[in-house]
Structures are given as C-alpha cells and as structure tokens.
Enzyme design. Structure first.
Site, PDB file in Angstrom:
ATOM      1  N   ASP A  75     -21.002 -62.655 -42.368  1.00 43.35           N
ATOM      2  CA  ASP A  75     -22.243 -62.870 -41.629  1.00 43.35           C
ATOM      3  C   ASP A  75     -23.382 -62.338 -42.499  1.00 43.35           C
ATOM      4  O   ASP A  75     -23.341 -61.183 -42.929  1.00 43.35           O
ATOM      5  CB  ASP A  75     -22.154 -62.057 -40.328  1.00 43.35           C
ATOM      6  CG  ASP A  75     -22.926 -62.681 -39.193  1.00 43.35           C
ATOM      7  OD1 ASP A  75     -24.042 -63.162 -39.448  1.00 43.35           O
ATOM      8  OD2 ASP A  75     -22.420 -62.668 -38.060  1.00 43.35           O
ATOM      9  N   HIS A  92     -20.596 -63.353 -29.603  1.00 43.79           N
ATOM     10  CA  HIS A  92     -20.952 -61.961 -29.302  1.00 43.79           C
ATOM     11  C   HIS A  92     -22.324 -61.824 -28.651  1.00 43.79           C
ATOM     12  O   HIS A  92     -22.720 -60.726 -28.290  1.00 43.79           O
ATOM     13  CB  HIS A  92     -20.896 -61.153 -30.603  1.00 43.79           C
ATOM     14  CG  HIS A  92     -21.933 -61.613 -31.586  1.00 43.79           C
ATOM     15  ND1 HIS A  92     -21.958 -62.894 -32.110  1.00 43.79           N
ATOM     16  CD2 HIS A  92     -23.003 -60.988 -32.120  1.00 43.79           C
ATOM     17  CE1 HIS A  92     -22.981 -63.020 -32.915  1.00 43.79           C
ATOM     18  NE2 HIS A  92     -23.636 -61.878 -32.943  1.00 43.79           N
ATOM     19  N   ASP A  93     -23.078 -62.921 -28.570  1.00 45.56           N
ATOM     20  CA  ASP A  93     -24.406 -62.871 -27.949  1.00 45.56           C
ATOM     21  C   ASP A  93     -24.390 -63.558 -26.586  1.00 45.56           C
ATOM     22  O   ASP A  93     -24.990 -63.084 -25.627  1.00 45.56           O
ATOM     23  CB  ASP A  93     -25.428 -63.641 -28.792  1.00 45.56           C
ATOM     24  CG  ASP A  93     -25.692 -62.992 -30.125  1.00 45.56           C
ATOM     25  OD1 ASP A  93     -25.541 -61.758 -30.226  1.00 45.56           O
ATOM     26  OD2 ASP A  93     -26.045 -63.718 -31.069  1.00 45.56           O
ATOM     27  N   GLU A 129     -26.652 -70.301 -37.802  1.00 45.15           N
ATOM     28  CA  GLU A 129     -26.922 -70.062 -36.381  1.00 45.15           C
ATOM     29  C   GLU A 129     -28.287 -70.661 -36.080  1.00 45.15           C
ATOM     30  O   GLU A 129     -29.308 -70.167 -36.551  1.00 45.15           O
ATOM     31  CB  GLU A 129     -26.941 -68.561 -36.086  1.00 45.15           C
ATOM     32  CG  GLU A 129     -27.088 -68.303 -34.592  1.00 45.15           C
ATOM     33  CD  GLU A 129     -27.614 -66.918 -34.249  1.00 45.15           C
ATOM     34  OE1 GLU A 129     -27.417 -66.478 -33.118  1.00 45.15           O
ATOM     35  OE2 GLU A 129     -28.232 -66.276 -35.117  1.00 45.15           O
ATOM     36  N   ASP A 150     -27.251 -65.860 -40.198  1.00 53.82           N
ATOM     37  CA  ASP A 150     -27.859 -65.432 -38.944  1.00 53.82           C
ATOM     38  C   ASP A 150     -29.261 -66.043 -38.802  1.00 53.82           C
ATOM     39  O   ASP A 150     -30.015 -66.079 -39.779  1.00 53.82           O
ATOM     40  CB  ASP A 150     -27.954 -63.897 -39.006  1.00 53.82           C
ATOM     41  CG  ASP A 150     -28.349 -63.275 -37.686  1.00 53.82           C
ATOM     42  OD1 ASP A 150     -27.605 -63.445 -36.713  1.00 53.82           O
ATOM     43  OD2 ASP A 150     -29.400 -62.598 -37.633  1.00 53.82           O
TER      44      ASP A 150
END
Ligand code: TEU
Length: 524
Positions: A89, A311-312, A246, A190
């Site tokens: 990431d 995870h969000d 993302e 990200d």
C-alpha cells in the site's frame, strides 16, 4: 485473487499485541491453501499511527511494530516461493506531519522544502477556501509558527504533498524504485485521485456534496492522470508489476469515473476500485445495475476488479442493508466475488465470515470513530484480529490484542471451519479452485441473461471454448429459471451442497438464497 491483509490484525508472532510481518509469513501456507495469488498489505512503513499507518514518517523503514527490512525480505521470499505476489500500500498523497520533510517545510517560510507541501497565507480563523477533508471539517490547518495554513485532505496529522513540485515527484519515484528493486510485485495506490488539486485553490461549489466528485476541485484533476501515466511507465520498466488505485468517488459508485483511471489499458492503472458493490442494497436488480454499469464502463483494453469489504468501508457480513439471513448471503457474496468478471479482492477474515465487531469507545483506535461516535462507530469494527482458533484472543496473540477480538471467535475461526465441508471457508476454497480451473471464470466475458428481475440474477461467463452459467437467487423464497440445459451440461458448484449430484432440466429450481454454477456443453 488478491487477499487484503491489515497487518496489525493478521497474526502476532512476537506477542506484543500487534500483528507483524513474521506473523504473515507463518500464515502463508494457509493463504496458499485458500488459493491466494497475491497479498496486499495495508501500510507497513514507519508511522506515528495517527491513521493506523496511512500517515507515513519514513517510506524506507519498516515500522518496528511490524518488524525489520530483513523480515520483509524473508516474507517476500517465502511468498514468492509459494507463488504468492506481494503488493504494498503506497500513500503518495500525503505524509505524516512527523515526516522530516514536513518538519523542515514547517520550520520556516523560506525553507527549501516549503513548497513540498501546500501552504497558503491567511489569517487565523479565516480559512483560505471552503475545501473539506474526506473525514469532515476544513482541509486547512493554521500553523502558528509560520502564520500560514497547510492543506490536509484527511487528518491534520496527514499534510498533503505538493505533487506540482518536481522534487517531490522525483523523491517519490525514487522511493517507488527502491521498493520495486526490493522485489515487490506492485502497489495499491492510496487515494490516488486526490493527488493534484486546483492550482488556484478555487472554492468548491457550495452544493459540492450533492455533486459528483467530478466537480470537486480537490479530486480527479487532469494532472493526476498525467502522474498516473508516469507511475505506469515506471512500473513497466520492471517485468510483471501491477497497480491498483483507490478511487473513492462521491457519491460512492461513480463507476465511469473509477474506470477513467484505466484509460485504454496502457498508460494507466492496471486496476481501479469501484466501490459500488459495497453500497448496494440486497436485491438482484440493484446488484445487476451496478455490475452492468461497472462492466460497461471498463475500456476495451481495461480489466475490472471487484471488492465487497475493506478496512474503511467495513465488511459485507453484517452490513446493515443486508438485513437477515447473513450466513446464506455470505455464501452468495462469495459466489459473486469469484464468478464475476474481474480480479477478486478478498478482505482477510471474510473467508470465515468475520463480522463488523462492536468496539467499545474506550478501545477504539480510529480517530474517525472517536470523532463521530455514537453516530458512526468507526472503521475499527472491520479491523479486529483475525480469528484463527478458539483459544484465548482467537489464537491471534498471547498478549492483549491492539483491538479486541470479536466475541464470536469460538464459533467463527479458521480451525473450526477448515475441516468442515459445509463451512464458508471450505466453500471459498472450492470456489477459488473452480475459478482457477476455468478460463471462462478467470478471464471470460460477462453476459447478463436477465436484469435481476424476480430477485434472481442469471449470467454467463464465456470464452471461445468454455461457457459457464451462473444463477443466483437473492430471495428467501424458492425460485426457478428457465434455461434449455442439455444432458451434457454439468452442475459444478452450488451454495447448497445438497444440490450437487442432482439432475437439472430446463426448469432450474433454486432454493432460497441458492447460487448455482453450471458448465455448459461439457464433453463426456
Ligand atoms: O481511504 C480514503 C478514503 O476516502 C476513505 O478514508 C473514506 O473517505 C473513509 O474511510 C470513509 O469511511 C484511504 C485509506 O484506505 C484510509 O484507510 C485512510 O484513512 C485514507 O486513505 C487516508 O490515507
């Protein structure tokens, strides 16, 4: 199939309560058995942890919580040895406010690194413009020392880098090269669509939250695409590297916008997330609509990916819009993920049906959860430790874990599901194996046979040599679908084991929440 690991919560090898790289290494055989092709690790770099690692203070150092560079190398080696790729990431939009670059930038208006971040003169209490962070509140933080504001798209501990600055670009590309040379197989970038902002810092339109994020001056700037092109060029210099971006859109699920980052296959990201499936209500028609839109948005040379949890945005398992019948629905989600067209992203623990936990306020780590509690209980709920077995702390650690383990671990854990032929884990294994063995499921076309009407979805996955038929009953009632099955057509898999071995005719009966996968024209 790419497996998303939240390293803090996967497996703790040194019993300090935090998951770590050696922990991941010890579980590689489990991942191999599951059928994982690549692991994506949420950030593992040095970080003060204001945003659980998404605030990096040194891109070249592994955070000691996770281990050392030698641990990383060992993990990479062991993963590669098992044919599992390693995707890191990468947070390029911002650093931590503790990063030496920011400390230097903030030290003086004349600092050589001043322009590495986005500074704007202004009086205290008079923000330079109306831009809002993704977490709510103004993007601008007043810095008393130099009497100016700096920009942060997320927490104030995460100042945005100025990607218009050549040295920033040079330094970041140098850092990416370092990791590529360390043998990483790719990156998850990200918030890559935030990377460049309007140069003149013009206000977002007053009604911007009602507009699509295309109109925001803080996202999807044409220069972002240019930077992505150079990122791709860099990756292409090495054999076999991949990228996934993302692309968080407002409102969620602007599939066209996500797909615009795939351009024409070259010059662009390899994959881009579209989060529509995460925001879809439980009915076949709604699913059909978002799947159809996503598939139609993909450029000719592009390739989709699919994701149901992260995870969000929390896990699918007990998503409130799913209502009852969670166990049955989890099998359907598994079936969709592995039979839709696109690279599947599986979030750790989803394969055993881990749920969004209720983390008490006192134990919460996510600032977002604390800020908006009790209206929004934060992202920690989907970041709790992996449930390996029914021992204390679910076998994750001997020490008290950084986040509490969900109470259901005695029933929901890897060990108890491993040997159980009816478990969700076994079902995932079968599905993944099936996907690997079928060219049509792996890389074939997606052809909708209906539009989800009657709460049943029917589609085909095809290549020149293979045709797969998938039927999914989203409803709690029995349904049927008419399809002229021939005697050679073969049922490959069902969410309901008892259907296997049954003979199907042109009126195909499906039980409540049943999904069926047939191979057509199978030669005897
Ligand atoms: O997420 C970006 C993002 O837009 C989400 O944070 C979203 O707005 C929010 O989670 C809604 O719940 C990425 C990372 O995935 C996230 O963990 C980081 O907090 C964020 O960037 C900042 O780096």
């Amino acid at each position: 199939m790419i497996y998303h690991i939240y390293p803090l919560s996967f497996f703790d090898s040194n019993n300090d309560g935090f998951g770590d790289l050696r922990g991941i290494m010890l579980k590689l055989d489990y991942l191999k058995e599951l059928g994982v092709d690549a692991i994506w690790l949420s950030p593992i770099f040095l970080s003060p942890g204001a945003d659980c690692g998404y605030d990096i203070s040194d891109y070249y150092t592994i955070d000691p919580k996770f281990g050392t560079i030698d641990d990383f190398r060992k993990l990479r080696e062991e993963a590669h040895h098992r044919n599992i790729k390693v995707v890191l990431d990468m947070v390029l939009n911002h650093t931590s406010n503790k990063h030496p670059w920011f400390i230097e930038s903030a030290s003086d208006k004349k600092s050589l690194k001043r322009d590495w971040y986005i500074w704007k003169p202004g009086k205290e209490n008079r923000k330079p413009n109306n831009w809002k962070t993704a977490f709510g509140g103004s993007c601008w933080e007043y810095h008393k020392g130099t009497g100016q504001y700096y920009l942060h798209s997320f927490l104030k501990e995460q100042p945005d880098l100025n990607w218009r600055n050549k040295e920033v670009r040079k330094e970041m590309f140098r850092m990416l090269r370092y990791w590529l040379e360390e043998g990483v197989d790719g990156f998850r970038f990200d918030v890559i669509n935030f990377i460049v902002k309007d140069k003149k810092l013009r206000n977002n339109s007053f009604l911007h939250w009602m507009n699509s994020s295309r109109k925001l001056r803080t996202r999807n700037h044409p220069r972002s695409y240019k930077i992505i092109r150079s990122l791709r060029k860099l990756l292409d210099k090495y054999p076999d590297k991949m990228s996934v971006g993302e692309i968080y859109t407002l409102p969620p699920g602007d599939a066209k916008l996500s797909a615009s980052y795939l351009a024409n296959g070259e010059n662009s990201l390899h994959l881009a997330f579209d989060f529509s499936l995460i925001f879809t209500s439980w009915n076949a028609r709604a699913y059909y609509k978002v799947i159809d839109r996503w598939q139609k948005s993909i450029p000719e040379k592009g390739w989709p990916c699919n994701v149901f949890s992260n995870h969000d945005l929390l896990r699918f398992y007990n998503r409130s819009r799913f209502g009852f019948f969670k166990k049955e629905k989890a099998r359907i989600i598994a079936l969709l993920l592995m039979t839709l067209r696109g690279t599947p992203f599986l979030y750790y623990g989803d394969e055993i049906g881990m749920k969004n936990s209720s983390v008490p306020l006192g134990k919460m780590k996510d600032k977002l959860g604390k800020k908006y509690w009790p209206l929004y209980k934060g992202r920690d709920r989907s970041r709790t430790p992996m449930q390996w077995n029914s021992y204390p702390n679910a076998g994750f650690s001997v020490a008290e874990p950084w986040l509490p383990v969900d109470k259901n671990f005695a029933e929901v854990n890897v060990e108890s599901q491993k040997e159980n032929p009816d478990s969700l884990l076994t079902f995932y294994q079968h599905l993944i194996m099936l996907r690997k063995s079928s060219a049509a499921l792996h890389r074939g076309n997606w052809i909708a046979l209906n539009n989800g009407s009657g709460n049943l979805m029917a589609y085909m996955r095809t290549t020149a040599d293979e045709q797969i038929l998938v039927l999914v009953n989203f409803s709690p009632f029995a349904k049927h679908y008419i399809y002229p099955l021939k005697s050679m057509d073969k049922l490959l898999l069902s969410t309901h084991k008892s259907s296997l071995g049954k003979t199907f005719h042109s009126k195909i009966n499906l039980r409540p929440f049943e999904g069926l996968v047939f191979k057509l024209n199978e030669k005897e």
